[in-house]
Scaffold this motif. Structure first.
Motif, mmCIF file in Angstrom:
data_model
loop_
_atom_site.group_PDB
_atom_site.id
_atom_site.type_symbol
_atom_site.label_atom_id
_atom_site.label_comp_id
_atom_site.label_asym_id
_atom_site.label_seq_id
_atom_site.Cartn_x
_atom_site.Cartn_y
_atom_site.Cartn_z
ATOM 1 N N THR A 67 -47.176 5.266 -38.281
ATOM 2 C CA THR A 67 -48.536 4.861 -37.923
ATOM 3 C C THR A 67 -48.509 3.423 -37.428
ATOM 4 O O THR A 67 -47.702 2.617 -37.893
ATOM 5 N N GLY A 68 -49.393 3.098 -36.516
ATOM 6 C CA GLY A 68 -49.501 1.725 -36.022
ATOM 7 C C GLY A 68 -50.437 1.691 -34.837
ATOM 8 O O GLY A 68 -50.720 2.731 -34.233
ATOM 9 N N THR A 69 -50.897 0.494 -34.513
ATOM 10 C CA THR A 69 -51.800 0.352 -33.372
ATOM 11 C C THR A 69 -51.129 0.873 -32.100
ATOM 12 O O THR A 69 -51.744 1.562 -31.297
ATOM 13 N N ALA A 70 -49.860 0.556 -31.930
ATOM 14 C CA ALA A 70 -49.149 1.001 -30.730
ATOM 15 C C ALA A 70 -48.840 2.496 -30.803
ATOM 16 O O ALA A 70 -49.203 3.256 -29.907
ATOM 17 N N GLY A 103 -50.158 -2.393 -42.672
ATOM 18 C CA GLY A 103 -50.702 -1.823 -41.438
ATOM 19 C C GLY A 103 -52.164 -1.448 -41.589
ATOM 20 O O GLY A 103 -52.585 -0.880 -42.599
ATOM 21 N N ILE A 104 -52.918 -1.737 -40.541
ATOM 22 C CA ILE A 104 -54.351 -1.422 -40.549
ATOM 23 C C ILE A 104 -54.544 0.060 -40.201
ATOM 24 O O ILE A 104 -55.421 0.729 -40.747
ATOM 25 N N THR A 105 -53.666 0.584 -39.347
ATOM 26 C CA THR A 105 -53.704 2.031 -39.081
ATOM 27 C C THR A 105 -53.302 2.782 -40.347
ATOM 28 O O THR A 105 -53.930 3.791 -40.700
ATOM 29 N N ALA A 106 -52.260 2.287 -41.035
ATOM 30 C CA ALA A 106 -51.811 2.938 -42.276
ATOM 31 C C ALA A 106 -52.937 2.964 -43.293
ATOM 32 O O ALA A 106 -53.147 3.963 -43.994
ATOM 33 N N GLN A 155 -59.040 -10.674 -39.146
ATOM 34 C CA GLN A 155 -58.788 -11.291 -40.447
ATOM 35 C C GLN A 155 -57.282 -11.422 -40.667
ATOM 36 O O GLN A 155 -56.802 -12.459 -41.137
ATOM 37 N N ARG A 156 -56.511 -10.379 -40.283
ATOM 38 C CA ARG A 156 -55.046 -10.491 -40.438
ATOM 39 C C ARG A 156 -54.500 -11.585 -39.517
ATOM 40 O O ARG A 156 -53.543 -12.278 -39.862
ATOM 41 N N PHE A 157 -55.120 -11.761 -38.360
ATOM 42 C CA PHE A 157 -54.726 -12.832 -37.432
ATOM 43 C C PHE A 157 -54.870 -14.196 -38.128
ATOM 44 O O PHE A 157 -53.955 -15.013 -38.121
ATOM 45 N N ALA A 186 -46.886 -11.613 -42.349
ATOM 46 C CA ALA A 186 -47.554 -12.212 -41.184
ATOM 47 C C ALA A 186 -47.055 -11.512 -39.932
ATOM 48 O O ALA A 186 -45.889 -11.108 -39.862
ATOM 49 N N LYS A 187 -47.955 -11.395 -38.949
ATOM 50 C CA LYS A 187 -47.480 -10.933 -37.645
ATOM 51 C C LYS A 187 -47.040 -12.189 -36.897
ATOM 52 O O LYS A 187 -47.761 -12.735 -36.065
ATOM 53 N N ALA A 188 -45.863 -12.670 -37.293
ATOM 54 C CA ALA A 188 -45.334 -13.919 -36.737
ATOM 55 C C ALA A 188 -44.303 -13.581 -35.672
ATOM 56 O O ALA A 188 -43.486 -12.668 -35.850
ATOM 57 N N SER A 216 -38.378 0.566 -45.674
ATOM 58 C CA SER A 216 -39.458 -0.392 -45.425
ATOM 59 C C SER A 216 -40.404 0.118 -44.330
ATOM 60 O O SER A 216 -41.520 0.518 -44.617
ATOM 61 N N GLU A 217 -39.942 0.131 -43.090
ATOM 62 C CA GLU A 217 -40.827 0.564 -41.999
ATOM 63 C C GLU A 217 -40.060 0.652 -40.691
ATOM 64 O O GLU A 217 -38.845 0.414 -40.659
ATOM 65 N N GLY A 218 -40.755 0.950 -39.620
ATOM 66 C CA GLY A 218 -40.169 0.919 -38.278
ATOM 67 C C GLY A 218 -40.282 -0.488 -37.717
ATOM 68 O O GLY A 218 -40.887 -1.357 -38.342
ATOM 69 N N PRO A 219 -39.748 -0.738 -36.527
ATOM 70 C CA PRO A 219 -39.813 -2.082 -35.932
ATOM 71 C C PRO A 219 -41.247 -2.532 -35.634
ATOM 72 O O PRO A 219 -41.527 -3.726 -35.605
ATOM 73 N N GLY A 220 -42.145 -1.564 -35.434
ATOM 74 C CA GLY A 220 -43.530 -1.928 -35.133
ATOM 75 C C GLY A 220 -44.487 -0.883 -35.663
ATOM 76 O O GLY A 220 -45.526 -0.618 -35.062
ATOM 77 N N ALA A 221 -44.126 -0.273 -36.785
ATOM 78 C CA ALA A 221 -44.964 0.815 -37.304
ATOM 79 C C ALA A 221 -44.655 1.061 -38.774
ATOM 80 O O ALA A 221 -43.536 0.806 -39.234
ATOM 81 N N ASN A 269 -40.641 -13.185 -36.621
ATOM 82 C CA ASN A 269 -40.288 -11.975 -37.385
ATOM 83 C C ASN A 269 -39.842 -10.839 -36.467
ATOM 84 O O ASN A 269 -39.131 -9.935 -36.887
ATOM 85 N N TYR A 270 -40.309 -10.890 -35.236
ATOM 86 C CA TYR A 270 -40.067 -9.769 -34.331
ATOM 87 C C TYR A 270 -38.689 -9.792 -33.681
ATOM 88 O O TYR A 270 -38.335 -8.866 -32.947
ATOM 89 N N LEU A 271 -37.878 -10.815 -33.989
ATOM 90 C CA LEU A 271 -36.476 -10.744 -33.562
ATOM 91 C C LEU A 271 -35.814 -9.615 -34.357
ATOM 92 O O LEU A 271 -35.008 -8.842 -33.830
#
Ligand SMILES: Cc1ncc(COP(=O)(O)O)c(C=O)c1O
Length: 305
Positions: A254-257, A217-220, A57-59, A156-158, A190-195, A161-163
Motif C-alpha cells: 500500500t502507498g500513495t504511489a 503510511g497514510i494509505t496503510a 501533518q506528516r510533512f 520522516a519522509k527525508a 519492514s516494508e518496500g522502498p516506497g510502500a 532516507n531514500y538512498l
C-alpha cells in the motif's frame, strides 16, 4: 513526468522551468530535505485530495524531525495545494511538496542556510502499471537493510532516507524483479522502498508495526480501517519474518504511489495462487471506491478542491 504550468516556490507561483535551485544548495550535497507524496482523484463531486490533513501533518512532522522550521500551517499548505491544482487545471494527479536546506553555508551544520519550500503537481497514473494492480508484482528480498531510528529519523519522509529505498529498488529491477522488500536490522520484515506491506494468512491480515522501521503510511492507515470495517482480523503490532511472506495466502503493498498493489511472487516463491487474492481484491475495490468518492462512509478522507 508530464509538466504542468506552475510550481509554487517560497510563496509565489513560478513557471515550471523556472523552479530552480543553486547547485551548491545544502540539500544537494547532504540530502537535507523532506517531502510528501499526495494524490488528488477526480470524483463525481469534483477533484479531491486524499487525506490532505494527514499528509501535510506528516510533512510538518518530517520537518520537525529534521530540524527545519516551516512557517506554514497544515491548513495553509492545503490551501496552497488546492490553488496549485486550480492554477494548473489539474483534476487528478500527484502533489509533491518539499522543503530543504538551501544555498548558503556548505559546511554540514547549516546553521544559517535558508529553508526553501516548494510544491508541484502533475498528472500521474498508476505507479507500477495497470497490469500490476490486477496481476500483482514480483519482489526480491533486498540485500539492503532498512534504515532504523538509531541512524536517521526513519519515520520522516527525508530525502536522505531514500538512498536506502533507491538502492533497494534498483537492485530489484537490475535483478529482473518489479520491486523490493526490506528487512530491518533485527531481521524482521519492514516494508518496500516506497510502500507498506501487508500479508493475509488464514483470513487474518498482518502488517509490520512502525517499530519494524516502516514509514507510518497514510494509505496503510486507511487500508487498516477498511480491513476492520470488512470484519477481518488485523494484526498490526506483531513482527513478521521472511518465512511468513513466503507462506502467505496473499500479499500486497500500500502507498500513495502504488495505491493497493498485489504481490504475486517473492524470491521465486509463488504467493498463494500466484494471482491477486480475494481479500486483496475486496480491499482494493473499496480503496478505489473511496478515493473516487463513491463511498460516503469515507468522505472525511477527501478534501474537495
Ligand atoms: C518508504 C515508504 N514507505 C511507505 C510509504 C507509503 O506511505 P503513504 O501511504 O503515506 O504514501 C511510502 C510512500 O510515501 C514510502 O516512501
Amino acid at each position: 513526468m508530464e509538466k504542468t504550468d506552475k510550481i509554487w516556490m517560497n510563496g509565489r507561483f513560478v513557471d515550471w522551468d523556472d523552479a530552480k535551485v543553486h547547485v551548491l544548495s545544502h540539500v544537494i550535497h547532504y540530502g537535507t530535505g523532506i517531502f510528501e507524496g499526495i494524490r488528488c482523484y477526480n470524483t463525481d463531486k469534483g477533484p479531491a485530495i486524499f487525506r490532505a490533513k494527514e499528509h501535510f501533518q506528516r510533512f510538518l512532522n518530517s520537518a520537525k524531525l529534521c530540524l527545519m522550521d516551516i512557517e506554514y500551517s497544515v491548513d495553509e499548505l492545503i490551501g496552497i495545494a488546492k490553488e496549485l491544482l486550480k492554477i494548473n487545471k489539474l483534476n487528478e494527479g500527484y502533489i509533491r511538496p518539499c522543503a530543504f536546506y538551501g544555498y548558503g553555508e556548505i559546511g554540514i551544520k547549516a546553521l544559517t542556510n535558508p529553508i526553501d519550500i516548494a510544491m508541484a503537481c502533475w498528472p500521474w497514473g498508476t505507479y507500477l502499471g495497470e497490469e500490476a494492480l490486477e496481476k500483482g508484482v514480483r519482489c526480491k528480498m533486498s540485500s539492503w537493510v532498512r534504515i532504523d531510528s538509531r541512524m536517521v529519523p526513519a519515520l520522516a519522509k527525508a530525502a536522505a532516507n531514500y538512498l536506502n529505498s533507491f538502492l533497494a529498488k534498483r537492485e530489484a529491477i537490475d535483478c529482473g524483479y518489479d520491486d523490493a522488500i526490506l528487512l530491518n536490522s533485527n531481521g524482521y520484515v519492514s516494508e518496500g522502498p516506497g510502500a507498506n506491506i501487508f500479508i493475509v494468512k488464514d483470513n487474518r491480515v498482518m502488517t509490520p508495526p512502525a517499530s519494524a522501521g516502516a514509514l507510518r503510511g497514510i494509505t496503510a492507515d486507511a487500508v487498516m480501517q477498511i480491513i476492520k470495517d470488512l470484519g477481518f482480523e488485523l494484526a498490526s503490532q506483531q513482527n513478521i519474518v521472511r518465512e511468513d511472506l513466503f507462506l502467505a495466502d496473499e500479499a500486497f503493498f500500500t502507498g500513495t504511489a502504488v495505491e493497493v498493489t498485489p504481490i504475486r511472487e517473492i524470491d521465486k516463491r509463488v504467493i498463494g495462487s500466484g494471482n491477486r487474492g480475494p481479500i486483496t481484491e475486496k480491499i482494493q475495490k473499496i480503496f478505489f471506491d473511496t478515493v473516487k468518492g463513491r463511498l460516503e462512509k469515507y468522505y472525511d478522507w477527501l478534501a474537495f478542491v
